[in-house]
Design a protein around this motif. Sequence first.
Motif, PDB file in Angstrom:
ATOM      1  N   UNK A 127       4.798  11.492  -9.722  1.00 60.93           N
ATOM      2  CA  UNK A 127       6.211  11.636 -10.094  1.00 60.93           C
ATOM      3  C   UNK A 127       7.129  10.956  -9.086  1.00 60.93           C
ATOM      4  N   UNK A 128       6.837  11.116  -7.789  1.00 61.41           N
ATOM      5  CA  UNK A 128       7.681  10.490  -6.774  1.00 61.41           C
ATOM      6  C   UNK A 128       7.555   8.972  -6.798  1.00 61.41           C
TER       7      UNK A 128
ATOM      8  N   UNK B 168      -1.028   9.132 -14.048  1.00 61.01           N
ATOM      9  CA  UNK B 168      -0.628  10.533 -14.199  1.00 61.01           C
ATOM     10  C   UNK B 168      -1.807  11.366 -14.699  1.00 61.01           C
ATOM     11  N   UNK B 169      -2.131  12.408 -13.977  1.00 59.92           N
ATOM     12  CA  UNK B 169      -3.229  13.281 -14.371  1.00 59.92           C
ATOM     13  C   UNK B 169      -4.603  12.798 -13.978  1.00 59.92           C
ATOM     14  N   UNK B 170      -4.730  11.602 -13.416  1.00 62.67           N
ATOM     15  CA  UNK B 170      -6.033  11.115 -12.967  1.00 62.67           C
ATOM     16  C   UNK B 170      -6.512  11.954 -11.799  1.00 62.67           C
TER      17      UNK B 170
ATOM     18  N   UNK C 204       0.857  -1.184   0.000  1.00 66.18           N
ATOM     19  CA  UNK C 204       0.000   0.000   0.000  1.00 66.18           C
ATOM     20  C   UNK C 204       0.894   1.235   0.000  1.00 66.18           C
ATOM     21  N   UNK C 205       0.658   2.142  -0.947  1.00 66.39           N
ATOM     22  CA  UNK C 205       1.477   3.337  -1.078  1.00 66.39           C
ATOM     23  C   UNK C 205       0.586   4.559  -1.239  1.00 66.39           C
ATOM     24  N   UNK C 206       0.850   5.611  -0.477  1.00 64.52           N
ATOM     25  CA  UNK C 206       0.070   6.844  -0.581  1.00 64.52           C
ATOM     26  C   UNK C 206       0.411   7.581  -1.869  1.00 64.52           C
ATOM     27  N   UNK C 207      -0.609   8.149  -2.512  1.00 66.86           N
ATOM     28  CA  UNK C 207      -0.432   8.928  -3.734  1.00 66.86           C
ATOM     29  C   UNK C 207      -0.711  10.394  -3.412  1.00 66.86           C
TER      30      UNK C 207
ATOM     31  N   UNK D 142       9.166   3.003 -10.623  1.00 64.97           N
ATOM     32  CA  UNK D 142       9.127   2.873 -12.070  1.00 64.97           C
ATOM     33  C   UNK D 142       7.715   3.006 -12.590  1.00 64.97           C
ATOM     34  N   UNK D 143       7.560   3.688 -13.715  1.00 66.83           N
ATOM     35  CA  UNK D 143       6.237   3.943 -14.264  1.00 66.83           C
ATOM     36  C   UNK D 143       5.497   2.697 -14.697  1.00 66.83           C
TER      37      UNK D 143
END
Length: 315
Positions: free
Chosen positions: A233-234, A305-307, A197-200, A240-241
């Motif tokens: 971006x972070x 990205x951009x969502x 789980x990672x915060x955005x 990795x994208x």
Amino acid sequence: MKYINPGIAELLDVDGGTTIESSVYNPLNGVALYQPTVNEGVVLSDKLLKIYGRFDVYIPAPGNNTEEKSAINVGCYNESGFHGVRIIRGGSTYYNFYVIINGQSASSKTYYSNDSGINYDAINTVSFYIKGRSPSARDGEYTATFNGTRLFSVTGYNPWFNEEDECKQLVVHSTSNQMPLSNIILADAAFDLRERITAVPLGNPVTDMIDLEDGSYMAESAGQQILQTTDVSSLISAYGGASPVTGIAVAGNPAYRTAEGLTSLVSISKANGTQTEHGTKTLRTSTTAGVLHCHAVDMTIADMAGMELGWKAGV
């Protein structure tokens, strides 16, 4: 169904839990929770026929645990009882790990202080799977894994939740701050146990709600909404994208109702000009309550990205 919670008690569907901010209890996300109400956690809109789970739990050495019957329970609950895993301090020198089916112990293992199975005064990872039996056959099954070691794998069993035995309640229960829970993932389909789980980060709020100028917003009528843009971006730098994203959890904390007219929030997202509704959460009246809605996705970090993510006021 997919439920994702890093360890924030306010994002459960029950009052009375506590969030602990601690990198010791959760090095990944810095939060862990305990929720002392038995058989409570998350209310689902659809019933379960099977459940997959993974979570972290901090377990103190028995001598450092000051609560005599300190315990955690994670799974689901219906009229037949609790179905899931339980860890309980059984005495001054040991813990018991159980799989509970229909409210009764189905399998158990005892860990003593000299047993190497538990990481004492540290994080331990539990995963499990339970499939309900069909109405006409004893064909249920379950597994349970502790710190990567499979302890139980049973078939031909009878967990009572199927098309006829409704199960719409997830259980996330810890009796006290002695054994806080974190990084909880519960789902009705298998997922990679390596998921994290990672915060955005979110920014640039677009809303027709009232800005209370303290970081919070208030809706006065149904249909008002707020959307914020993801900044990945972070995450792209760290992972990795092309790294897969399998679920998105949208949280509001605090999020509560102050009147009878507006009693729910609808989770929404917007991508490439198209807005989508994902599900509705009923608001509580406690001013410390929050809301969390999760939905499964099949995308990459770069795709995010951009969502825009957010909420719409419902009735």
